[in-house]
Every structure is written in structure tokens, then in C-alpha cells.
Design a protein around this motif. Sequence first.
Motif, PDB file in Angstrom:
ATOM      1  N   PHE A   9       0.827  -1.201   0.000  1.00  0.00           N
ATOM      2  CA  PHE A   9       0.000   0.000   0.000  1.00  0.00           C
ATOM      3  C   PHE A   9       0.869   1.261   0.000  1.00  0.00           C
ATOM      4  O   PHE A   9       0.594   2.230  -0.718  1.00  0.00           O
ATOM      5  CB  PHE A   9      -0.916   0.024   1.226  1.00  0.00           C
ATOM      6  CG  PHE A   9      -1.899  -1.112   1.305  1.00  0.00           C
ATOM      7  CD1 PHE A   9      -2.210  -1.895   0.195  1.00  0.00           C
ATOM      8  CD2 PHE A   9      -2.522  -1.423   2.505  1.00  0.00           C
ATOM      9  CE1 PHE A   9      -3.113  -2.947   0.270  1.00  0.00           C
ATOM     10  CE2 PHE A   9      -3.430  -2.462   2.596  1.00  0.00           C
ATOM     11  CZ  PHE A   9      -3.716  -3.230   1.478  1.00  0.00           C
ATOM     12  N   LEU A  10       1.935   1.248   0.797  1.00  0.00           N
ATOM     13  CA  LEU A  10       2.812   2.416   0.872  1.00  0.00           C
ATOM     14  C   LEU A  10       3.542   2.658  -0.446  1.00  0.00           C
ATOM     15  O   LEU A  10       3.768   3.804  -0.844  1.00  0.00           O
ATOM     16  CB  LEU A  10       3.830   2.236   2.003  1.00  0.00           C
ATOM     17  CG  LEU A  10       3.281   2.389   3.420  1.00  0.00           C
ATOM     18  CD1 LEU A  10       4.352   2.040   4.437  1.00  0.00           C
ATOM     19  CD2 LEU A  10       2.746   3.784   3.671  1.00  0.00           C
ATOM     20  N   ASP A  11       3.905   1.586  -1.114  1.00  0.00           N
ATOM     21  CA  ASP A  11       4.579   1.726  -2.398  1.00  0.00           C
ATOM     22  C   ASP A  11       3.669   2.438  -3.399  1.00  0.00           C
ATOM     23  O   ASP A  11       4.097   3.342  -4.124  1.00  0.00           O
ATOM     24  CB  ASP A  11       4.973   0.343  -2.920  1.00  0.00           C
ATOM     25  CG  ASP A  11       5.973   0.404  -4.067  1.00  0.00           C
ATOM     26  OD1 ASP A  11       6.716   1.403  -4.144  1.00  0.00           O
ATOM     27  OD2 ASP A  11       6.002  -0.532  -4.872  1.00  0.00           O
ATOM     28  N   ALA A  12       2.389   2.054  -3.424  1.00  0.00           N
ATOM     29  CA  ALA A  12       1.434   2.707  -4.323  1.00  0.00           C
ATOM     30  C   ALA A  12       1.213   4.162  -3.922  1.00  0.00           C
ATOM     31  O   ALA A  12       1.149   5.060  -4.774  1.00  0.00           O
ATOM     32  CB  ALA A  12       0.111   1.944  -4.314  1.00  0.00           C
ATOM     33  N   MET A  13       1.099   4.405  -2.629  1.00  0.00           N
ATOM     34  CA  MET A  13       0.898   5.776  -2.149  1.00  0.00           C
ATOM     35  C   MET A  13       2.071   6.675  -2.493  1.00  0.00           C
ATOM     36  O   MET A  13       1.903   7.830  -2.911  1.00  0.00           O
ATOM     37  CB  MET A  13       0.674   5.733  -0.632  1.00  0.00           C
ATOM     38  CG  MET A  13       0.284   7.063   0.011  1.00  0.00           C
ATOM     39  SD  MET A  13       1.647   8.217   0.283  1.00  0.00           S
ATOM     40  CE  MET A  13       2.703   7.246   1.363  1.00  0.00           C
ATOM     41  N   ASN A  14       3.266   6.123  -2.353  1.00  0.00           N
ATOM     42  CA  ASN A  14       4.480   6.880  -2.636  1.00  0.00           C
ATOM     43  C   ASN A  14       4.508   7.388  -4.079  1.00  0.00           C
ATOM     44  O   ASN A  14       4.956   8.504  -4.357  1.00  0.00           O
ATOM     45  CB  ASN A  14       5.687   5.981  -2.361  1.00  0.00           C
ATOM     46  CG  ASN A  14       7.007   6.687  -2.566  1.00  0.00           C
ATOM     47  OD1 ASN A  14       7.244   7.747  -1.993  1.00  0.00           O
ATOM     48  ND2 ASN A  14       7.869   6.099  -3.373  1.00  0.00           N
ATOM     49  N   LYS A  15       4.004   6.588  -4.999  1.00  0.00           N
ATOM     50  CA  LYS A  15       3.983   6.983  -6.405  1.00  0.00           C
ATOM     51  C   LYS A  15       2.973   8.106  -6.657  1.00  0.00           C
ATOM     52  O   LYS A  15       3.183   8.962  -7.519  1.00  0.00           O
ATOM     53  CB  LYS A  15       3.649   5.771  -7.279  1.00  0.00           C
ATOM     54  CG  LYS A  15       4.727   4.697  -7.256  1.00  0.00           C
ATOM     55  CD  LYS A  15       4.259   3.417  -7.944  1.00  0.00           C
ATOM     56  CE  LYS A  15       5.314   2.321  -7.823  1.00  0.00           C
ATOM     57  NZ  LYS A  15       4.834   1.018  -8.347  1.00  0.00           N
ATOM     58  N   ASP A  16       1.872   8.085  -5.901  1.00  0.00           N
ATOM     59  CA  ASP A  16       0.817   9.075  -6.115  1.00  0.00           C
ATOM     60  C   ASP A  16       1.035  10.368  -5.338  1.00  0.00           C
ATOM     61  O   ASP A  16       0.569  11.430  -5.762  1.00  0.00           O
ATOM     62  CB  ASP A  16      -0.533   8.483  -5.724  1.00  0.00           C
ATOM     63  CG  ASP A  16      -0.966   7.355  -6.644  1.00  0.00           C
ATOM     64  OD1 ASP A  16      -0.455   7.285  -7.781  1.00  0.00           O
ATOM     65  OD2 ASP A  16      -1.814   6.551  -6.235  1.00  0.00           O
ATOM     66  N   LEU A  17       1.695  10.281  -4.190  1.00  0.00           N
ATOM     67  CA  LEU A  17       1.920  11.459  -3.341  1.00  0.00           C
ATOM     68  C   LEU A  17       3.413  11.620  -3.052  1.00  0.00           C
ATOM     69  O   LEU A  17       3.854  11.511  -1.903  1.00  0.00           O
ATOM     70  CB  LEU A  17       1.144  11.312  -2.021  1.00  0.00           C
ATOM     71  CG  LEU A  17      -0.372  11.173  -2.092  1.00  0.00           C
ATOM     72  CD1 LEU A  17      -0.950  11.002  -0.694  1.00  0.00           C
ATOM     73  CD2 LEU A  17      -1.011  12.368  -2.787  1.00  0.00           C
ATOM     74  N   PRO A  18       4.225  11.896  -4.069  1.00  0.00           N
ATOM     75  CA  PRO A  18       5.674  11.948  -3.864  1.00  0.00           C
ATOM     76  C   PRO A  18       6.130  13.077  -2.952  1.00  0.00           C
ATOM     77  O   PRO A  18       7.241  13.036  -2.425  1.00  0.00           O
ATOM     78  CB  PRO A  18       6.220  12.130  -5.291  1.00  0.00           C
ATOM     79  CG  PRO A  18       5.095  12.757  -6.046  1.00  0.00           C
ATOM     80  CD  PRO A  18       3.851  12.170  -5.474  1.00  0.00           C
ATOM     81  N   ASP A  19       5.284  14.085  -2.751  1.00  0.00           N
ATOM     82  CA  ASP A  19       5.679  15.221  -1.928  1.00  0.00           C
ATOM     83  C   ASP A  19       5.260  15.074  -0.469  1.00  0.00           C
ATOM     84  O   ASP A  19       5.513  15.976   0.334  1.00  0.00           O
ATOM     85  CB  ASP A  19       5.080  16.508  -2.503  1.00  0.00           C
ATOM     86  CG  ASP A  19       5.603  16.815  -3.901  1.00  0.00           C
ATOM     87  OD1 ASP A  19       6.774  16.483  -4.173  1.00  0.00           O
ATOM     88  OD2 ASP A  19       4.841  17.365  -4.711  1.00  0.00           O
ATOM     89  N   VAL A  20       4.605  13.973  -0.146  1.00  0.00           N
ATOM     90  CA  VAL A  20       4.176  13.757   1.239  1.00  0.00           C
ATOM     91  C   VAL A  20       5.013  12.633   1.840  1.00  0.00           C
ATOM     92  O   VAL A  20       4.996  11.501   1.359  1.00  0.00           O
ATOM     93  CB  VAL A  20       2.674  13.388   1.317  1.00  0.00           C
ATOM     94  CG1 VAL A  20       2.277  13.127   2.771  1.00  0.00           C
ATOM     95  CG2 VAL A  20       1.812  14.504   0.722  1.00  0.00           C
ATOM     96  N   GLU A  21       5.762  12.949   2.870  1.00  0.00           N
ATOM     97  CA  GLU A  21       6.574  11.952   3.576  1.00  0.00           C
ATOM     98  C   GLU A  21       5.749  11.373   4.720  1.00  0.00           C
ATOM     99  O   GLU A  21       5.130  12.114   5.483  1.00  0.00           O
ATOM    100  CB  GLU A  21       7.847  12.596   4.121  1.00  0.00           C
ATOM    101  CG  GLU A  21       8.800  11.612   4.780  1.00  0.00           C
ATOM    102  CD  GLU A  21      10.062  12.296   5.290  1.00  0.00           C
ATOM    103  OE1 GLU A  21      10.750  11.682   6.117  1.00  0.00           O
ATOM    104  OE2 GLU A  21      10.331  13.444   4.866  1.00  0.00           O
ATOM    105  N   VAL A  22       5.754  10.047   4.836  1.00  0.00           N
ATOM    106  CA  VAL A  22       4.897   9.386   5.814  1.00  0.00           C
ATOM    107  C   VAL A  22       5.735   8.477   6.712  1.00  0.00           C
ATOM    108  O   VAL A  22       6.410   7.573   6.225  1.00  0.00           O
ATOM    109  CB  VAL A  22       3.801   8.545   5.111  1.00  0.00           C
ATOM    110  CG1 VAL A  22       2.915   7.863   6.151  1.00  0.00           C
ATOM    111  CG2 VAL A  22       2.961   9.424   4.194  1.00  0.00           C
TER     112      VAL A  22
END
Length: 349
Positions: free
Chosen positions: A54-67
Motif C-alpha cells: 500500500f505504501l509503495d502505491a501511495m508513494n507513487k501518487d503522493l511523492p511530496d508527502v513523507e509518511v
Amino acid sequence: MGKTIFQCCARNSIARLIASAVVGTTLLFAAPGISHAGKITVYTSYEEDELAAFLDAMNKDLPDVEVDVLRLSTGDLRARMLAEADNPKHDVIWGWAATSMVDPRIMEMLEPYSPEGIDKVPARFRDKDGYWFATTGYMGAFCVNNEEMAKDNLAMPSSWQDLIKPEYKGKLVMPNPASSGTGYLHVASILQMMGEEKGWAYLDELDKNMDQYIKSGSKPCNAASAGENAIGISFALRAIKNIDEGYPITMVIPSEGAGHELEANALMKTSQNKEDAKKFLDWTVSKSAEAEYNKWKSIVTMQGRDMPEKFKKAGLPDDISTVLFEVDYAWAAENRDRIIAEWQKRYEK
């Protein structure tokens, strides 16, 4: 389970970040209670493998948000949030049991938020006042070993009522609800669908056919898959995975309806970076998130889901809501300690 820290950002791959879990721990606790633009802290109970995807997919969509993500089991995460109630250290709760989310002490920490796209999530899967919503969940199911049933010339069960037939004596294995969320969802749903008096009477009869109670929600299905028991009372996703791996089992969804647990998301009202926290929550109901959930979860609440073929082959219908018992999450949460204490008094040997 022990905690695992995942840190997700545009500069690193998930694999590298999982490998540097110790660094992630330092980053998470270096400035407790403080978030900066572009960075949020998320608490979750998703399993490690699905969480990484899930995080891998999120990272691609929200590259400017660090989680920064802290992963703990449901009960451990509940204890941590209550301990931190005077000074919460996270911005978002993600993929956490709805029966824990509705605890009034947790609800007091939340701020209502309706993410973009929330209309895709039916009302039954979200709080009426907007404090939480669930995009995923898991549901109960029986794992029945075809070979063991044929060996003893036993009929395939189709319901909870079937499981108390005398021919199944010693054939059943089930998770202990005191240690397993899956075990508790089964017990809570039985007590709700039958009423407490009849429900406890039913559980007394079920206990007569039980070989053992074990701690894990997945192990009853694994035991049935291995032929150690004929019937494992477990959850659907484990049955689907084991069927896909070639084990000789049939997944049975009880005709009375399957008990289930929702995995809910919410915004903390103390978040210091609500703009990015809301971006993240918007992402959790996005098409991209849904596509990833579809690979991992038996319950994906967004309407119009394209059910994976292996899920359908194992026996899940296209519309999962047609086989779910409508659980009262608040009742299950409010009565948890009492129910578990009564269950232990009756059945723990």
C-alpha cells in the motif's frame, strides 16, 4: 506482534526503508507530537506485507508527502493511543479495527473529515458524523478439508447450525477470542445474530465439537489445510490464499452471514499538518488505493469493485455485502471485555 516502522518518501524504495527500520524508529520519535509541512505520522494495524504494498502505491501518487508509519497489532495500538491521549503523536489512523475506533476515548481524539471520493463508500461502512470511514476489512469463513470430510463420509457444512451436528465432534478448531480479533468477530457476530441467551447456548453446543482453541486467526485454516482438523473456523482471505496455493479445502461462508471487522481511517484533531493528512486520507479512497486493496483484502468497501478472479474462484461473490452479517460495531466494542471474560469462564480449559 512487535512493532515495525515503515518510512515512505520519494527518495527511497520501500525495500530500502523496511531494511532501515531502526532509522525509522529514530525519525518517528525524534520530535514527538510535531509534524512539518510534507510529513505526517500514521498509525496502522495493517499486516506488514500488505502495508508495504500500500505504501509503495501511495508513494507513487503522493511523492511530496513523507509518511512515518508505526504498525502495531490492534490491541497494542489501542493501548498506545490511550496512553498518548494527552499528547497524541500521530496525524492519521489508517486500517485499524472499527470496533476499537468507536471507543469514546478514541472518538474524542478525532476530527470529522469526509475525503474526496467518500461517496463511493456506502454509509454502513462509515461513521454517520464523519469521524471515521473504512475502505477495507476482513470477514469470517470456514476452511473445510475436502479429503478429511470424504474420509469420514461427512457432508459439507453450510451454516453455523451445521457445525453443532454430532458427526462433527472433535473435528473443529477455532481462534480464541481473547487473543484473536478473528475469534472475537465470530463470537460477537453469533451473540448478535442469535441474541445473547440463545447465542451462549449455541456456543455451549459448539464447544462440544471443538478439538481446540488456538491463539491465531489464520492457524485454524492452516490446520484444516494440513489435514490436522476437518474444519477450521477462520477468515476468508486465509482460505482464499490456501486454495490458491493448492490445498484441498473449500471455503464456506456461513449462510447466516459472515461476521466481519472493518479497518477504519480517521484524522486526528491534534494533527499539526492537516493539509497533508487530508491528502493522505483522500488517497485512501482513490482508484489507485482501491486497486492495491483488491490484491490483498477480502472486503473492499468502495462500490463497483472488480472482484479478483481467484477470490471469485474460492467462493466470494462480486458484491461482498450480500454475505456479510451487519455487525453493530459499537455494541461489539462496548461489550468486548464482558464477552471475553464470559467466554474464558465457560470454555478455557
